[in-house]
Design an enzyme around this catalytic site. Structure first.
Site, PDB file in Angstrom:
ATOM      1  N   ARG A 132       0.629  -1.257   0.177  1.00  0.00           N
ATOM      2  CA  ARG A 132      -0.074   0.086  -0.117  1.00  0.00           C
ATOM      3  C   ARG A 132       1.141   1.430  -0.292  1.00  0.00           C
ATOM      4  O   ARG A 132       0.530   2.632  -0.947  1.00  0.00           O
ATOM      5  CB  ARG A 132      -0.767  -0.184   1.471  1.00  0.00           C
ATOM      6  N   TYR A 141      -5.952  -0.510  -6.814  1.00  0.00           N
ATOM      7  CA  TYR A 141      -4.823  -1.732  -5.990  1.00  0.00           C
ATOM      8  C   TYR A 141      -4.822  -1.565  -4.968  1.00  0.00           C
ATOM      9  O   TYR A 141      -4.587  -0.638  -4.269  1.00  0.00           O
ATOM     10  CB  TYR A 141      -3.099  -0.871  -7.122  1.00  0.00           C
ATOM     11  N   GLU A 142      -4.575  -2.723  -4.388  1.00  0.00           N
ATOM     12  CA  GLU A 142      -4.015  -3.244  -2.866  1.00  0.00           C
ATOM     13  C   GLU A 142      -5.064  -1.792  -2.163  1.00  0.00           C
ATOM     14  O   GLU A 142      -4.998  -2.589  -0.765  1.00  0.00           O
ATOM     15  CB  GLU A 142      -3.337  -2.935  -2.497  1.00  0.00           C
ATOM     16  N   GLY A 143      -6.658  -2.727  -2.577  1.00  0.00           N
ATOM     17  CA  GLY A 143      -7.994  -2.118  -1.486  1.00  0.00           C
ATOM     18  C   GLY A 143      -7.675  -0.430  -2.091  1.00  0.00           C
ATOM     19  O   GLY A 143      -6.901   0.197  -1.774  1.00  0.00           O
TER      20      GLY A 143
END
Length: 598
Positions: free
Chosen positions: A298, A439-441
């Site tokens: 993140r 991406y990534e949440g």
């Protein structure tokens, strides 16, 4: 087509004068991290980014990665660039020395990471994911896994991946169905499918170590029943030699809006009898371990937002200096001028510049805080810095990536109609940036994490400490002479008040009406980002003013810092009140409309 030039002077300023490089260098294990070493690494990384990675950015986008008969081939030049990248030691810069890494602080590796992502985001994704896998194995892998995998991954001989998402699961990892069956000898056979796996297959290295979420036969339901497994593309013998091809195969790659040269793979595990893997850490704690990789990822995705903003800004600035069109406002009978002379073009460029500098400053300060949280000898300092890092990770990720989309879009606008034409290259930055807020949440996931785990959970302790620091900086700015500092002081103090109002609303509401609090979660995240970024810009202006007063000999650079900070205050900090209003008053308009009326 623009060539990326690393903004080394700004990086040096942020690292040394804003983020506290001296404090980081004084930490145990950083005895050799001198200012001269940092400068040398930045210069060499900048050269590599400009000469090797940047020229492949556009061609890689045009050619893309290709899939055929279960194998992925990267774009022309990719393999040679990766060989140079790993041979130069860039894969090892932040990794543990006991496995061949250089062990350099996160503050330095963050600046280097930014260069890779600006020069060629699609290329940078491969070492980024490998770094997260290395971190997870370092912290939770057993001695055998560390011995087999880490040295090769750190050297760049092998790469790593994160395997979370499945077709039916998306961001809801409780729905993961991939299963792992124990074989009685300490190994497991995995069966299932994973999607959206960045560099899940490629031709850059001989092996790929997949870290995979899966369920054991007796696992409890939901997120408490997920375990983590290391599954190599090729099995590895006890002597480290590659063995048979494992039963994990890429069955397709996605056709995407951007980052065309980065293969986004669908991976099938166990179609031919079972993919052999080993358990990482303890059973049913996989999601906890995966978040080791997730937090690293993140932050790194936040750096993608910053890096793409820098690249889009450089591209737009170069075009604005060269494109001659129209006469200058207020000059009668004047000749045609470069569009950078037009007020609105200057506004757009200043917006791009100030947002990029604010994001960079905040991210580097968070990176330095991470170094202190991990290595400072005083446990109270470690705890305080970790609380700050935890609070700011979703902001670095969510705010920076949302900004990147706007900044890259503004870059297209600076180009006018030519920005919409692929040959100029401006559109690629916008296409590449669009994935970063997913991406990534997604940004909403980052915002929900911020509200629930980082603000409400500790009663707002960490964020109130930030607000106090913001107010102190505003007071320091107000004590300096000149209209710029009066404007910065006023805007920053008002923004701190707007943030405090929103924090009080969240603390009062989250426990009793979570929907009302959550309706404003993304505006809250953006509000904290703007205030935290404005705080760092104000600090930078104060430092610059002191440098000017001392005759530091960097008048143009320092003066630019003050002007840019004022622009951010006038144009971006000014938005804080509106965002706070949306947090406090916006729930009714968001939630009251009956579903059938949408």
């Amino acid at each position: 087509m623009s060539t990326y030039i690393a903004p080394i002077r700004d990086m040096q300023f942020v690292m040394k004068e804003l983020a506290g490089l001296d404090q980081v260098a004084a930490l145990p294990g950083n005895e050799e991290v001198s200012s001269d070493l940092v400068d040398a690494i930045l210069e060499e990384a900048g050269r590599f980014a400009t000469e090797v990675l940047s020229p492949l950015n556009h061609s890689g986008d045009q050619e893309g990665a290709r899939w055929s008969d279960g194998a992925v081939k990267t774009a022309a030049g990719w393999k040679e660039a990766y060989r140079q990248f790993s041979a130069a030691g860039w894969t090892a810069i932040a990794a543990a020395p006991e496995y061949g890494g250089q062990g350099l602080p996160k503050l330095l590796s963050t600046a280097v990471m930014e260069m890779w992502k600006s020069a060629n985001m699609a290329f940078s994704l491969c070492p980024m994911l490998t770094g997260g896998a290395i971190e997870a194995l370092m912290l939770r892998g057993n001695d055998e896994q560390k011995s087999l995998y880490l040295a090769k991954m750190i050297s760049g001989e092998w790469t790593g991946t994160m395997n979370l998402t499945e077709p039916q699961a998306g961001s809801d990892l409780a729905a993961v169905r991939t299963r792992a069956e124990p074989q009685g000898d300490g190994s497991y056979k995995l069966f299932g499918q994973k999607i959206f796996i960045t560099y899940g297959d490629h031709d850059l290295t001989d092996n790929i170590i997949h870290l995979v979420l899966a369920r054991l036969p007796d696992a409890p339901e939901g997120v408490k029943g997920i375990s983590l497994f290391a599954v190599p593309k090729f099995l590895v013998g006890a002597d480290g030699a590659l063995g048979a091809r494992n039963d994990v195969h890429c069955v397709s790659i996605e056709h995407k809006l951007g980052i065309h040269a980065s293969p986004t793979c669908v991976l099938a595990f166990g179609d031919k009898g079972g993919a052999i893997g080993t358990l990482v850490g303890e059973a049913n704690r996989g999601l906890e371990y995966m978040f080791i990789m997730m937090n690293e990822a993140r932050f790194a995705v936040g750096m993608e937002g910053i890096a793409l903003s820098e690249r889009a800004y450089q591209h737009a600035l170069g075009y604005a200096r060269e494109r001659v069109q129209g006469t200058e406002a207020g000059v009668r009978g004047g000749g045609k001028v470069a569009i950078i002379r037009h007020p609105d073009v200057r506004r757009m460029l200043m917006s791009m510049k100030s947002q990029t500098e604010a994001m960079r400053a905040l991210a580097y300060v968070v990176a330095a805080a991470t170094d202190l949280a991990h290595h400072h000898p005083d446990p109270e300092v470690r705890a305080e810095r970790q609380a700050f890092v935890d609070l700011m990770i979703p902001v670095v990720k969510g705010w920076s990536t949302e900004n990147a989309i706007d900044v890259a879009s503004t870059g297209v606008q600076v180009h006018g109609g030519m920005g919409y034409i692929e040959e100029t290259g401006a559109a690629q930055h916008l296409r590449d940036a669009r994935i970063t807020s997913i991406y990534e949440g997604t940004t909403a996931i980052q915002a929900n994490d911020l509200l629930g785990r980082k603000v409400a959970k500790d009663g707002g302790q960490a964020i109130k400490a930030v607000i106090a620091s913001v107010r102190q900086t505003a007071t320091e700015a107000g004590a300096l002479e000149g209209p710029a500092f009066k404007a910065i002081q006023s805007a920053l103090a008002d923004a701190a008040g707007a943030l405090e109002q929103a924090v009080d609303f969240v603390l009062d509401t989250y426990g009793s009406d979570i929907k009302a609090a959550s309706a404003g979660s993304v505006p809250f995240l953006k509000l904290l980002g703007i205030v935290a970024g404005g705080w760092q810009m104000a600090r930078a202006a104060i430092i610059a003013q002191r440098g000017l007063a001392s005759g530091a000999g960097q008048g143009g650079f320092y003066q630019g810092k003050i002007i840019t900070a004022r622009f951010f205050a006038d144009h971006h900090l000014a938005l804080a009140a509106g965002l706070s209003h949306a947090v406090v008053q916006g729930a009714a308009g968001t939630l009251d409309l009956p579903e059938e009326l949408f």
